[in-house]
Write an enzyme that holds these catalytic residues in place. Structure first.
Site, mmCIF file in Angstrom:
data_model
loop_
_atom_site.group_PDB
_atom_site.id
_atom_site.type_symbol
_atom_site.label_atom_id
_atom_site.label_comp_id
_atom_site.label_asym_id
_atom_site.label_seq_id
_atom_site.Cartn_x
_atom_site.Cartn_y
_atom_site.Cartn_z
ATOM 1 N N PHE A 246 0.662 -1.043 0.016
ATOM 2 C CA PHE A 246 0.043 -0.215 -0.098
ATOM 3 C C PHE A 246 0.675 1.169 -0.008
ATOM 4 O O PHE A 246 0.355 2.324 0.736
ATOM 5 C CB PHE A 246 -0.851 -0.128 1.148
ATOM 6 C CG PHE A 246 -1.723 -1.186 1.313
ATOM 7 C CD1 PHE A 246 -2.507 -1.793 0.371
ATOM 8 C CD2 PHE A 246 -1.455 -2.005 2.640
ATOM 9 C CE1 PHE A 246 -3.202 -2.999 0.726
ATOM 10 C CE2 PHE A 246 -2.043 -3.310 2.817
ATOM 11 C CZ PHE A 246 -2.591 -3.639 1.962
ATOM 12 N N LEU A 621 -7.123 -8.006 -16.352
ATOM 13 C CA LEU A 621 -6.324 -9.114 -16.546
ATOM 14 C C LEU A 621 -6.813 -10.523 -15.834
ATOM 15 O O LEU A 621 -6.365 -11.515 -16.284
ATOM 16 C CB LEU A 621 -4.876 -8.459 -16.113
ATOM 17 C CG LEU A 621 -4.517 -7.529 -16.906
ATOM 18 C CD1 LEU A 621 -2.909 -6.972 -16.426
ATOM 19 C CD2 LEU A 621 -4.239 -7.806 -18.630
ATOM 20 N N THR A 625 -8.822 -11.255 -9.378
ATOM 21 C CA THR A 625 -7.777 -10.509 -8.418
ATOM 22 C C THR A 625 -8.064 -9.239 -8.678
ATOM 23 O O THR A 625 -8.055 -8.387 -7.691
ATOM 24 C CB THR A 625 -6.522 -10.757 -8.944
ATOM 25 O OG1 THR A 625 -6.266 -10.621 -10.451
ATOM 26 C CG2 THR A 625 -6.213 -12.437 -8.486
ATOM 27 N N LYS A 692 -5.119 -0.733 -17.963
ATOM 28 C CA LYS A 692 -4.791 0.359 -17.197
ATOM 29 C C LYS A 692 -4.557 -0.003 -15.489
ATOM 30 O O LYS A 692 -4.826 -1.125 -15.383
ATOM 31 C CB LYS A 692 -5.750 1.484 -17.392
ATOM 32 C CG LYS A 692 -5.610 2.050 -18.853
ATOM 33 C CD LYS A 692 -6.571 3.430 -18.721
ATOM 34 C CE LYS A 692 -8.000 3.304 -18.878
ATOM 35 N NZ LYS A 692 -8.880 4.436 -19.256
ATOM 36 N N GLY A 695 -5.463 -0.931 -8.991
ATOM 37 C CA GLY A 695 -5.164 -1.194 -7.444
ATOM 38 C C GLY A 695 -5.820 -0.143 -6.521
ATOM 39 O O GLY A 695 -5.939 -0.374 -5.334
ATOM 40 N N GLU A 696 -5.602 1.057 -7.185
ATOM 41 C CA GLU A 696 -6.102 2.190 -6.294
ATOM 42 C C GLU A 696 -7.231 2.747 -6.319
ATOM 43 O O GLU A 696 -7.997 3.625 -5.760
ATOM 44 C CB GLU A 696 -5.111 3.310 -6.444
ATOM 45 C CG GLU A 696 -3.693 2.899 -5.945
ATOM 46 C CD GLU A 696 -2.600 3.579 -6.199
ATOM 47 O OE1 GLU A 696 -1.695 3.945 -5.448
ATOM 48 O OE2 GLU A 696 -2.519 4.198 -7.481
#
Ligand code: FES
Ligand code: FES
Lengths: 738, 169
Positions: A246, A621, A625, A692, A695-696
């Site tokens: 993080f 992708l 996940t 693109k 995760g955030e």
């Protein structure tokens, strides 16, 4: 061989959509999963290394001043103690992400409470911990410590690049049909990854090996070498499993340098793991902020002016500041704009990247202000946002790449049942609970970073992927395996993905949401490299090559891959670099959040009952996940909205709630069964795999959906995060008998 | 120094360690069983959850030398890659983790928690103290709230536990 691509033009060839296996995108289980659930994944602390010793850091008990003396004799005779180390190569604080060089070093000058100033090494952890506890540190406090970013007697710096003044905002405000002028405050946050930071340093001659918990190995090697004053070639870092990052494990940190110095001295490996309290005291915080939002709109709700003026803080000498206005620049129109950031210098632990730096708090507050505007103007919040989606970048005029923003808003509203919301606050009640719905938009800049990978297609038709990329829980092992499978026509069990070793080709590392698209592109290119060689052997065009289930075809005939390999291993390298597509268009990811809360009319307690996130981030992708990443982000949003805040003692600047009992991260019952929708999207401008960052995105406004729902439930607008009960209680409507 | 004999995952293990050594540090630093994790060392996160004589505890909050003769189950005792326990397999299938650091604690905790439900132990969200304990998402969430997951795999953890529990009943 290397296949190199600089992203100067959009990647319009969408090879991944044409390949036969199409595993990419599917919800494949993580290949590293079985190890993780069985306790067989090895995290930094856990490497069994012959002769391992334990070190515990001792930290400064003052916030500003000098280290006068360390009385080593106070512990040297204790059982098991092997040495006490303290010197000017020690790091004051961790390096910022991508720093690529040592951060500020030294122990004699103390800049914040908790700064690591000595390391006690012993045979066992218990002995080292006792030694660090007993160590006599003589420090001299300086009475000029600065602990309050809003104190009258400090003048914050104004970084040049963050002062935008376009048109005339004051005039726009004066002439607008509807305005909002509100000031919000967000507190400091800690990443609080579950695995405390840890390094084991071991030397063989002048060669250093560091088993660490790090996100960006290629940079970390240079940072560690620079800190120690040795050549980068002499440093190897291994970080195959990282127990959460993080942003907190982006740059090399004090424990690594201290461990390396001590290990060299005593001639044995040294393992240094931070205590949870140290994680709160000397790992990067997300800066607190004061944000003044000004919105000017015409009768239709269209923005004519937008002001976002922020105050954040950092330690003296740090170049990073929380980029609060990052998405404000491009998400909404409004020709008159004032966007600025000021930085106060404080004696508080270093501020750095914490998941979604900038947008996490910037979008959160902007989206609260948009909710205020919706309420004032009587325009539906979803509709208001749609009316303010600009055609071109409102400051720089460039077009946008793929932008499913309106789609995310509509899709979310439809799925959530937004039409059932009563726009008038405080009107829905179930027993002692007030019910409300809120929404917010999501936006996060998209970045691509240089990244390299190697793929070896072995003579038996199986493949190995190697890159120093990390998997910090994001799913890198899964997505790189999937990409390799598709490109070479293999099954997942035929691909072995190896990560986190600095001996492998240098990747982007994990940070800024760019890891998946950058490292994914490098693996894609490496496989293209191999495909080129296979096509050559087969005597066909690379475009005509067809690989599936261990068979190759393309020139009419079909041959088995192993025949084509003829006992050899083909090695391909991939190298992606960002290019002009970053400047020609505004690239970003978008989404929407919808939340339903229940606020207790008696106690002011808020429970999130339902929450939906709809996101567009280019090609997904791995659906599984990717969804998990969004759950994580939205949960962080709930935490930021309702619980999380670092509390500092105003007298001496130390952090008071330095553990999990007092710093409240969301627990299981705080989070409902979240809903996530991932939009089908390809962004050719972003990367050759049309992906693109994701995760955030899950927390770039998420908290605002919750606090906007609190407003809808109660009529209380909380402008000092987090929205704890004390801030809601006073404004609750009079209780009528149910 | 004190000699202690532990029965870990069905095997007798001898430990000779400083009396200050927690059960967690004994497992991790002395016995090569690094599956149990340390997230806080203060009983605040659950990463170190193991079962002692069938009950889940925070192994960072107890000293190894207090467990002479005790039966200890760690995540390594539940299953291994290729032969996972139903709960472990369900965690993989439902992505009940991300970084994986809290995961062994979650799984040990859930394994014991399901027994608690079978025995009708009430929780804070149970309607009554004496009724039958139900396997609702809310009950699972409440009973798993001592195991923090900063990656926030909570929805998937609940799904994984529910599926594994339903399959076994
Ligand atoms: S390590 Fe034991 S509860 Fe956190
Ligand atoms: S999986 Fe990372 S903390 Fe739970």
């Amino acid at each position: 061989m290397t296949r190199h691509l600089k992203m100067d033009t959009p990647a319009t060839a969408r090879l991944l959509d044409e390949l036969p296996s199409r595993l990419t995108g599917k919800p494949m289980d993580r290949p590293d999963g079985p190890k993780k659930v069985a306790g067989k994944a090895t995290y930094a602390h856990e490497w069994e290394i012959e002769g391992k010793t334990f070190g515990v850091l001792a930290r400064a008990p003052i916030s500003k001043g000098k280290l006068v003396r360390i009385d080593k004799s106070s512990v040297e005779s204790l059982p098991g103690i092997l040495g006490v180390f303290s010197e000017d190569r020690f790091l004051r604080n961790p390096a910022q992400g991508t720093a690529n060089e040592a951060p500020i070093q030294g122990v004699s000058e103390i800049s914040y409470f908790g700064q690591p100033i000595a390391l006690v090494v012993a045979e066992t952890f218990e002995q080292a911990r006792h030694g660090a506890h007993m160590l006599e540190l003589v420090c001299e406090a300086d009475s000029h410590g600065v602990f309050d970013p809003e104190a009258n007697n400090i003048s914050p710096e104004k970084p040049e690049d963050d002062q935008l003044d376009q048109g005339d905002l004051d005039k726009a405000m004066a002439e607008a049909a509807f305005t909002v002028d509100s000031t919000y405050r967000t507190p400091n946050h800690n990443s609080a990854a579950m695995e405390p930071h840890c390094s084991i340093a071991s030397w063989e001659g002048d060669q250093l090996t560091l088993h660490g918990s790090y996100q960006m190995v290629k940079y970390n090697v240079n940072e560690l070498a620079d800190s120690l004053g040795i050549e980068p070639e002499k440093v190897r870092i291994l970080s195959p499993f990282v127990g959460g990052g993080f942003g907190s494990k982006l740059g090399i940190a004090p424990e690594a340098v201290a461990a390396a110095i001590a290990a060299k001295e005593i001639g044995r490996p040294v393992c240094v793991t931070l205590t949870r309290q140290q994680v709160f005291e000397n790992v990067m915080r997300r800066s607190e902020s004061r944000q003044r939002l000004r919105l000017a709109a015409d009768e239709t709700g269209k923005l004519t002016g937008l002001g976002h003026e922020c105050l954040v803080s950092n330690l003296p000498g740090e170049t990073f500041h929380e980029p609060v206005i990052q998405a404000t620049h491009f998400i909404y129109g409004g020709e008159n704009r004032r966007l600025s950031i000021e930085v106060a210098r404080l004696n508080r632990m270093c501020a750095g990247s914490v998941r979604a730096p900038g947008e996490a708090i910037g979008m959160q507050v902007l989206e609260n202000a948009m909710d205020e505007l919706a309420h004032t103007s009587g325009i539906d919040p979803v509709e208001l946002r749609k009316r303010n989606i600009p055609d071109t970048h409102p400051e720089e005029g460039m077009p946008y790449s793929s932008r499913p923003f309106a789609e995310a808003l509509d899709e979310g509203a439809k799925r959530f049942g937004w039409d059932k919301r009563n726009p008038e606050p405080g009107k829905q009640r179930e027993g002692e609970w007030l019910i409300g719905m809120g929404m917010a938009a999501a936006a996060r800049v998209n970045m691509l970073m240089e990244s390299k990978a190697r793929v070896k297609l072995k003579d038996d038709g199986t493949a190995i992927v190697e890159t120093d990329m990390t998997d910090i829980g994001t799913g890198t092992y899964a997505i790189l395996t999937q990409l390799c499978c598709d490109m070479l026509g293999l099954a997942p069990e035929q691909v072995d993905t190896r990560l986190g070793d600095s001996n492998f080709p240098k990747a982007s590392g994990s940070g800024g949401s760019f890891g998946a698209s950058s490292s994914g592109s490098s693996v894609y290119l490496a496989c293209q490299d191999i495909r080129g060689e296979l096509a050559r052997r087969l005597g066909c065009d690379e475009d005509a090559l067809h690989l599936n289930g261990g068979k190759a075809s393309g020139s009419g005939q079909e041959v088995s891959l192993t025949d084509l390999l003829a006992g050899e291993t083909i090695e391909g390298e991939g190298h992606i670099e960002p290019g002009k597509t970053m400047e020609k268009v505004q690239q970003a990811t978008y989404g929407s959040y919808f939340a339903e809360v229940a606020v207790n009319a008696v106690t002011g307690e808020t429970r999130v009952r339902r929450m939906l996130g709809v996101f567009g981030a280019g090609r997904i992708l791995n659906h599984k996940t990717a969804t998990s990443q969004c759950y994580g982000g939205m949960t962080w949003g709930i935490g930021m909205a309702l619980h999380e805040a670092m509390e500092f003692d105003p007298r001496d600047g130390h952090v008071v709630n330095n553990d999990f009992a007092e710093y409240h991260v969301p627990v299981n019952l705080d989070v409902p069964q979240l809903d996530v929708v991932l939009l089908e999207e390809r962004d050719d401008w972003a990367s050759p795999i049309q992906a693109k960052g994701l995760g955030e995105l899950g927390l770039c406004g998420a908290g605002a959906a919750v606090t906007n729902a609190i407003f809808n439930a109660t009529g209380v607008r909380v402008r000092e995060y987090p929205a704890t009960l004390d801030k809601i209680l006073d404004g609750l409507p009079e209780l009528q008998p149910a | 120094m004190k000699d202690t004999t532990l029965r870990i995952n069905g095997e007798e293990r001898k430990l000779s360690a400083d009396t200050r050594t927690t059960l967690l540090d004994a497992l991790r630093n002395h016995l090569g069983l690094t599956g149990s994790k340390k997230g806080c060392d203060h009983g605040q996160c659950g990463a170190c959850t193991v079962m002692v004589n069938g009950r889940r505890i925070n192994s960072c909050l107890t000293l190894a030398c207090m467990h002479d003769g005790d039966e200890i189950t760690t995540v390594e005792g539940l299953g291994e890659p290729g032969n996972l326990s139903p709960l472990q397999a369900a965690f993989v299938k439902h992505d009940g983790f991300q970084c994986g650091y809290c995961t062994p604690g979650q799984i040990c905790s859930a394994t014991a928690m399901l027994e608690e439900i079978k025995d009708n132990w009430p929780s804070n969200v149970s309607g009554s103290l004496t009724g039958e304990a139900k396997l609702t998402p809310e009950e699972i969430s409440e009973r798993m709230s001592g195991n923090l997951c900063r990656c926030a795999a909570y929805p998937n953890i609940v799904d994984a536990i529910r599926e594994a529990a339903e399959a076994s009943s």
